[in-house]
Design an enzyme around this catalytic site. Structure first.
Site, PDB file in Angstrom:
ATOM      1  N   ASP A   1      -5.324 -16.914  59.907  1.00  0.00           N
ATOM      2  CA  ASP A   1      -4.357 -16.554  59.556  1.00  0.00           C
ATOM      3  C   ASP A   1      -4.279 -16.652  58.304  1.00  0.00           C
ATOM      4  O   ASP A   1      -4.551 -17.233  57.673  1.00  0.00           O
ATOM      5  CB  ASP A   1      -2.895 -17.264  60.150  1.00  0.00           C
ATOM      6  CG  ASP A   1      -1.883 -16.780  59.449  1.00  0.00           C
ATOM      7  OD1 ASP A   1      -0.605 -16.597  60.077  1.00  0.00           O
ATOM      8  OD2 ASP A   1      -1.492 -17.069  58.223  1.00  0.00           O
TER       9      ASP A   1
ATOM     10  N   ASP B   1      -2.361 -10.032  59.110  1.00  0.00           N
ATOM     11  CA  ASP B   1      -2.601 -11.146  58.608  1.00  0.00           C
ATOM     12  C   ASP B   1      -3.677 -12.382  59.987  1.00  0.00           C
ATOM     13  O   ASP B   1      -3.403 -12.873  59.517  1.00  0.00           O
ATOM     14  CB  ASP B   1      -1.783 -11.441  57.823  1.00  0.00           C
ATOM     15  CG  ASP B   1       0.002 -12.486  58.226  1.00  0.00           C
ATOM     16  OD1 ASP B   1      -0.606 -11.176  59.241  1.00  0.00           O
ATOM     17  OD2 ASP B   1       0.502 -12.499  57.741  1.00  0.00           O
ATOM     18  N   GLU B   2      -2.898 -11.816  61.013  1.00  0.00           N
ATOM     19  CA  GLU B   2      -3.434 -12.560  61.949  1.00  0.00           C
ATOM     20  C   GLU B   2      -4.981 -12.417  63.207  1.00  0.00           C
ATOM     21  O   GLU B   2      -4.197 -10.731  63.829  1.00  0.00           O
ATOM     22  CB  GLU B   2      -2.801 -13.130  62.466  1.00  0.00           C
ATOM     23  CG  GLU B   2      -1.460 -13.465  62.424  1.00  0.00           C
ATOM     24  CD  GLU B   2       0.082 -14.058  63.503  1.00  0.00           C
ATOM     25  OE1 GLU B   2       0.644 -15.406  63.387  1.00  0.00           O
ATOM     26  OE2 GLU B   2       0.474 -13.291  63.013  1.00  0.00           O
TER      27      GLU B   2
END
Lengths: 111, 409
Positions: free
Chosen positions: B9, B105-106
């Site tokens: 993350d 973002d992960e």
């Protein structure tokens, strides 16, 4: 019907993720480019072997199956070698319907 | 075989990228937020310094400014963020080919088969973290688990809060670490579900894990059992690298810059959305069978607005057809309230190669024409060619062309 409990299903994550369509498109392009082939890069020894095979096939006037690289993919062609240009490292292969010129550096294999 | 999965993350992803771009922002409270004039004035990302002032993601810009007057507000650059996310995907792919992007973002990475090259899971996680810092400059937090849900919860509940930015959940520490957490720390439990569960006396993840599954199943069916499994750390989902390859639906949605209340104005937007959906369907060489339209009113309290769909007799990839059906649905269900947002989607997609011949009309010519228009747009930009109606006051095509996800490109 597949659901979130089905073994091997990825539904739990596919149904919860947030992805912009532009991001997905980028990743799809990435996947597609992974399948693209590149021009082979050979060492001296392997090239010498290939040359030897081409020369013998030419002398024996034998039918061969050629695998070669073109436009990010591998292709096959069967036919006989009818001419060799040693300076340019090229040769001509004639099949039933057409005759084409190939370069040594594009070759993957000869059978 | 036991799997080892990481969830990587990115910390305050958009804000971190902006700080790298503008080093002068490094030690200031920074948020990335949309344009309030275009009604996208919400906080998309807040840096750790801004978060210390209590600024939260998704709150309105004015609210964030009230909490922290010296806040530096940066407009988003979506294309850049997507590109950097993609660079990170490529970094992760050096460690395993099993990488699944979960959001911008992960990303999940299944390192089961490459873990033996490293001494420990933590060491591998640290190496991945360090490589991302070295090559991109963004801090990441990594959750480790034997499956995706434990990796995700290890990241959200522990890695984001500890110093190393790395945390592991596994069957051995599950009861000790995860079970005492409040029920809404469980993946998949939102505010409404939290209310239901606490009303049942289930306040912690452990409470739910030990609740008889058959009662949960009776009340919520499959979803009840899914939650029970997650609370017990059970998740068999694989990490699927090609998960974005096939699409079930292609849709487009936009929040209007102001409420539209005349039919003529709304028609203009329906047409634009239909054309945009059709263009993307063509780009992937699909045909679609079901057209759906979603209309949101400006009034959140009264449940105005609708989501309706209609299935065609022949699959299509033409904007004209989608537009006609969407308009028809709109006329049928709209009762005249001001419209705040609109969405149109085409689903039941199939590859174009499989099409059956239609008895009634042959769309080949029209599809070819559309394809040529697409090529012009690819080459000269989305606004190179468009409907005359898009030039009217209601038209959004020109503004949209400069955006990704409703924010600046």
């Amino acid at each position: 019907m597949k659901n979130k409990l089905t073994a091997g299903s990825n539904l739990l994550w596919e149904s919860s993720r947030m992805m912009l369509p532009e991001h997905k498109a980028l990743l799809r392009e990435h996947e597609a480019s992974r399948d693209k082939k590149q021009r082979p890069s050979y060492d001296e020894q392997f090239l010498t072997d290939l040359v030897y095979q081409i020369e013998t096939a030419f002398i024996e006037n034998r039918m061969i199956k050629l695998t070669y690289y073109e436009d990010e993919a591998y292709h096959e062609r069967t036919g006989k070698i009818i001419a060799i240009n040693r300076e340019r490292q090229q040769f001509q292969l004639s099949s039933k319907t057409e005759t084409d010129r190939f370069s040594l550096i594009d070759l993957i294999s000869i059978e | 075989m036991d799997r080892t999965i990481f969830l990587v993350d990115m910390q305050s992803f958009y804000a971190s990228i902006e700080k790298i771009n503008q080093p002068s922002l490094q030690n200031k409270p920074v948020i990335v937020a949309g344009d309030p004039k275009q009604r996208s004035g919400i906080v998309l990302a807040a840096c750790p310094i801004a978060k210390k002032f209590g600024v939260k993601t998704a709150e309105p810009l004015w609210q964030a400014k009230a909490k922290c007057p010296e806040l530096e507000v940066v407009r988003p650059q979506m294309a850049l963020y997507l590109n950097i996310s993609y660079q990170i995907t490529k970094i992760l792919e050096q460690y395993s080919d099993l990488v699944e992007v979960y959001s911008v973002d992960e990303q999940f990475i299944d390192v089961t088969y490459t873990l033996h090259l490293f001494e420990t899971k933590e060491q591998l996680a640290k190496q991945i973290h360090d490589e991302i810092v070295d090559s991109i400059g963004v801090e990441s937090r990594i959750g480790i688990g034997p499956n995706k849900v434990l990796a995700k919860m290890a990241c959200d509940n522990f890695a984001k809060k500890n110093k190393t930015g790395i945390a592991e959940l596994n069957p051995a520490n599950l009861e000790k670490l995860l079970w005492p957490l409040p029920i809404d720390a469980l993946f998949g439990v939102g505010s409404r579900m939290k209310e239901h569960l606490t009303n049942m006396g289930l306040h912690t993840i452990g409470n739910l894990a030990q609740h008889p599954v058959k009662w949960l199943r009776k009340r919520w069916g499959i979803n009840g059992e899914v939650l029970w499994r997650l609370a017990n750390g059970i998740d068999q989902s694989p990490v699927v690298p090609r998960t974005h390859q096939t699409q079930k639906a292609i849709g487009h949605h936009m929040t209007l810059p102001r409420d539209y209340d005349t039919r003529a104005e709304i028609y203009v937007v329906i047409k634009e959305l239909s054309e945009e959906v059709a263009r993307r369907v063509r780009k992937q060489n699909y045909l679609g069978l079901t057209v759906s339209i979603q209309v949101q009113s400006n009034n959140f309290q009264e449940r105005q607005g609708f989501n309706r769909q209609l299935t065609l007799t022949d699959p299509t990839q033409l904007g004209r057809v989608i537009n006609r059906v969407a308009r028809c649905l709109f006329d049928q269900y709209w009762t005249g309230y001001p419209v705040r947002a609109l969405g149109i989607a085409l689903s039941q997609l199939m590859p174009k190669a499989e099409r059956q011949m239609s008895l009634f009309d042959d769309p080949t010519d029209e599809e070819q024409l559309a394809r040529i228009i697409d090529q012009i747009k690819e080459k000269y930009g989305l606004t190179a060619i468009m409907s005359a109606s898009s030039l009217s006051k209601a038209g959004q095509a020109r503004v949209r062309a400069t955006k990704i996800g409703g924010h600046n490109r």
